[in-house]
Design an enzyme around this catalytic site. Structure first.
Site, PDB file in Angstrom:
ATOM      1  N   ASP A  35      43.266  70.133 -19.902  1.00 38.07           N
ATOM      2  CA  ASP A  35      43.071  70.316 -21.334  1.00 38.07           C
ATOM      3  C   ASP A  35      42.026  71.412 -21.484  1.00 38.07           C
ATOM      4  O   ASP A  35      41.301  71.736 -20.514  1.00 38.07           O
ATOM      5  CB  ASP A  35      42.597  69.000 -21.962  1.00 38.07           C
ATOM      6  N   LEU A  36      41.901  71.982 -22.652  1.00 34.78           N
ATOM      7  CA  LEU A  36      40.951  73.088 -22.848  1.00 34.78           C
ATOM      8  C   LEU A  36      39.634  72.627 -23.460  1.00 34.78           C
ATOM      9  O   LEU A  36      38.588  72.625 -22.810  1.00 34.78           O
ATOM     10  CB  LEU A  36      41.581  74.164 -23.739  1.00 34.78           C
ATOM     11  N   ASP A  37      39.693  72.215 -24.715  1.00 33.31           N
ATOM     12  CA  ASP A  37      38.455  71.902 -25.442  1.00 33.31           C
ATOM     13  C   ASP A  37      37.842  70.614 -24.927  1.00 33.31           C
ATOM     14  O   ASP A  37      38.494  69.575 -24.859  1.00 33.31           O
ATOM     15  CB  ASP A  37      38.746  71.784 -26.941  1.00 33.31           C
ATOM     16  N   THR A  65      34.924  74.281 -27.939  1.00 33.95           N
ATOM     17  CA  THR A  65      35.130  75.025 -29.188  1.00 33.95           C
ATOM     18  C   THR A  65      35.041  74.115 -30.410  1.00 33.95           C
ATOM     19  O   THR A  65      35.123  74.587 -31.535  1.00 33.95           O
ATOM     20  CB  THR A  65      36.499  75.736 -29.200  1.00 33.95           C
ATOM     21  N   LYS A  93      38.640  64.928 -35.275  1.00 35.63           N
ATOM     22  CA  LYS A  93      39.005  65.180 -33.886  1.00 35.63           C
ATOM     23  C   LYS A  93      40.445  64.754 -33.612  1.00 35.63           C
ATOM     24  O   LYS A  93      40.841  63.641 -33.936  1.00 35.63           O
ATOM     25  CB  LYS A  93      38.037  64.472 -32.942  1.00 35.63           C
ATOM     26  N   GLY A  94      41.201  65.665 -33.026  1.00 35.53           N
ATOM     27  CA  GLY A  94      42.588  65.383 -32.699  1.00 35.53           C
ATOM     28  C   GLY A  94      43.520  65.383 -33.889  1.00 35.53           C
ATOM     29  O   GLY A  94      44.657  64.946 -33.811  1.00 35.53           O
ATOM     30  N   ARG A 124      45.130  70.762 -38.725  1.00 40.99           N
ATOM     31  CA  ARG A 124      44.308  71.518 -39.669  1.00 40.99           C
ATOM     32  C   ARG A 124      44.554  71.060 -41.108  1.00 40.99           C
ATOM     33  O   ARG A 124      43.597  70.897 -41.886  1.00 40.99           O
ATOM     34  CB  ARG A 124      44.617  73.007 -39.531  1.00 40.99           C
ATOM     35  N   SER A 140      47.167  72.516 -23.675  1.00 46.42           N
ATOM     36  CA  SER A 140      46.312  72.357 -24.853  1.00 46.42           C
ATOM     37  C   SER A 140      47.112  72.468 -26.142  1.00 46.42           C
ATOM     38  O   SER A 140      48.082  73.228 -26.219  1.00 46.42           O
ATOM     39  CB  SER A 140      45.218  73.433 -24.854  1.00 46.42           C
ATOM     40  N   ALA A 141      46.681  71.727 -27.156  1.00 51.19           N
ATOM     41  CA  ALA A 141      47.323  71.804 -28.473  1.00 51.19           C
ATOM     42  C   ALA A 141      46.898  73.054 -29.239  1.00 51.19           C
ATOM     43  O   ALA A 141      47.525  73.431 -30.225  1.00 51.19           O
ATOM     44  CB  ALA A 141      46.978  70.562 -29.290  1.00 51.19           C
ATOM     45  N   SER A 142      45.845  73.712 -28.768  1.00 51.31           N
ATOM     46  CA  SER A 142      45.312  74.866 -29.475  1.00 51.31           C
ATOM     47  C   SER A 142      46.233  76.076 -29.371  1.00 51.31           C
ATOM     48  O   SER A 142      46.632  76.484 -28.276  1.00 51.31           O
ATOM     49  CB  SER A 142      43.940  75.246 -28.914  1.00 51.31           C
ATOM     50  N   ASN A 144      45.195  78.899 -30.076  1.00 49.56           N
ATOM     51  CA  ASN A 144      44.279  79.972 -29.692  1.00 49.56           C
ATOM     52  C   ASN A 144      43.879  79.894 -28.220  1.00 49.56           C
ATOM     53  O   ASN A 144      43.017  80.647 -27.774  1.00 49.56           O
ATOM     54  CB  ASN A 144      43.018  79.910 -30.559  1.00 49.56           C
ATOM     55  N   LYS A 149      49.925  65.370 -28.708  1.00 46.82           N
ATOM     56  CA  LYS A 149      49.473  64.235 -27.911  1.00 46.82           C
ATOM     57  C   LYS A 149      49.176  63.069 -28.882  1.00 46.82           C
ATOM     58  O   LYS A 149      48.690  63.325 -29.971  1.00 46.82           O
ATOM     59  CB  LYS A 149      48.192  64.604 -27.149  1.00 46.82           C
ATOM     60  N   GLU A 164      41.379  65.431 -18.873  1.00 48.19           N
ATOM     61  CA  GLU A 164      41.381  65.279 -20.332  1.00 48.19           C
ATOM     62  C   GLU A 164      40.077  64.657 -20.827  1.00 48.19           C
ATOM     63  O   GLU A 164      39.437  63.879 -20.122  1.00 48.19           O
ATOM     64  CB  GLU A 164      42.534  64.371 -20.767  1.00 48.19           C
ATOM     65  N   ASP A 165      39.698  64.991 -22.066  1.00 48.76           N
ATOM     66  CA  ASP A 165      38.491  64.396 -22.651  1.00 48.76           C
ATOM     67  C   ASP A 165      38.795  63.549 -23.881  1.00 48.76           C
ATOM     68  O   ASP A 165      37.870  63.027 -24.502  1.00 48.76           O
ATOM     69  CB  ASP A 165      37.478  65.489 -23.017  1.00 48.76           C
TER      70      ASP A 165
END
Length: 226
Positions: free
Chosen positions: A9-11, A17, A45-46, A49, A114-116, A118, A145, A169-170
């Site tokens: 995962d990224l963030d 971020t 969180k999660g 937008r 990642s879901a991002s 970006n 997710k 994952e976090d």
């Protein structure tokens, strides 16, 4: 030793971020005339937008037209992008580069899941985009997710069956997604929160080379608390 691949995962795992999302939403709340706190931010969180904006407006008891909502969504995202386009390599979270080096030395390939939307931009900004075998981001998936779609696509990019993949994952939803995909799940963060993970670490600095070697040498998932 069985062939193994890793999905990150990224963030909250590679970079943080979330703080930039918070600043952008906080600035919007200030513009609308009410306070948006870090405690309020936990509710976002999660969350998508659009839903995040709805929650924020609910906190401030603000009603807006659909046109105005769309305007603010664009404004918020532009501000967030302004933050992440200034990111540098020193924003990579502790232990991440060392773990990538360990995986490289062991010949283990890794991808991002990642879901991002970006995610590629962020990886390029911090200088590690080229290290990943593949990127699965918000532009690649239709289901969020805890649906395992993002990780199953990641397994395909690694050319491996899901059961040979390890996920870092976090978030609770991410751990659930990894488990549903029949992958080894490693929770990074609070163990109590991420108790459904197969393994737990507070952060990536605790993930040793010996742990990785041991992990890829066993076929059956085991519960382990680090």
């Amino acid at each position: 030793m069985q062939k193994t691949g890793v999905i990150f995962d990224l963030d909250g795992v590679i970079v943080d971020t979330a703080k930039y999302h918070y600043l952008a939403w906080k600035n919007l709340a200030n513009k609308l005339g009410f306070e948006f706190t870090e405690k309020h931010n936990e509710l976002l969180k999660g969350v998508s937008r659009v839903r995040s904006l709805e929650i924020l407006l609910g906190i401030g008891n603000i009603k807006l037209s659909e046109e105005k909502k769309q305007e603010y969504l664009v404004t918020k995202n532009e501000e967030y992008l302004g933050f992440i386009t200034k990111m540098k390599s020193d924003e990579i979270l502790p232990g991440a580069l060392e773990l990538l080096d360990t995986l490289d030395s062991l010949g283990i390939k890794y991808v991002l899941g990642s879901a991002s939307k970006n995610a590629p931009l962020i990886l390029k900004q911090v200088g590690i985009f080229e290290r990943f075998t593949g990127i699965v981001d918000g532009n690649s998936v239709s289901k969020a997710k805890p649906d395992p779609e993002v990780f199953l696509i990641g397994a395909k990019k690694l050319n491996l069956p899901p059961e040979h993949c390890v996920v870092f994952e976090d978030a609770i939803a991410g751990i659930e997604a990894a488990n549903r995909a029949d992958m080894v799940s490693i929770g990074i963060g609070n163990e109590e929160t991420l108790h459904e993970a197969d393994y737990n670490f507070e952060n990536l600095t605790e993930v040793t080379s010996d742990f990785i070697k041991k992990l890829i040498s066993v076929k059956n998932k085991k519960k382990h608390r680090a």
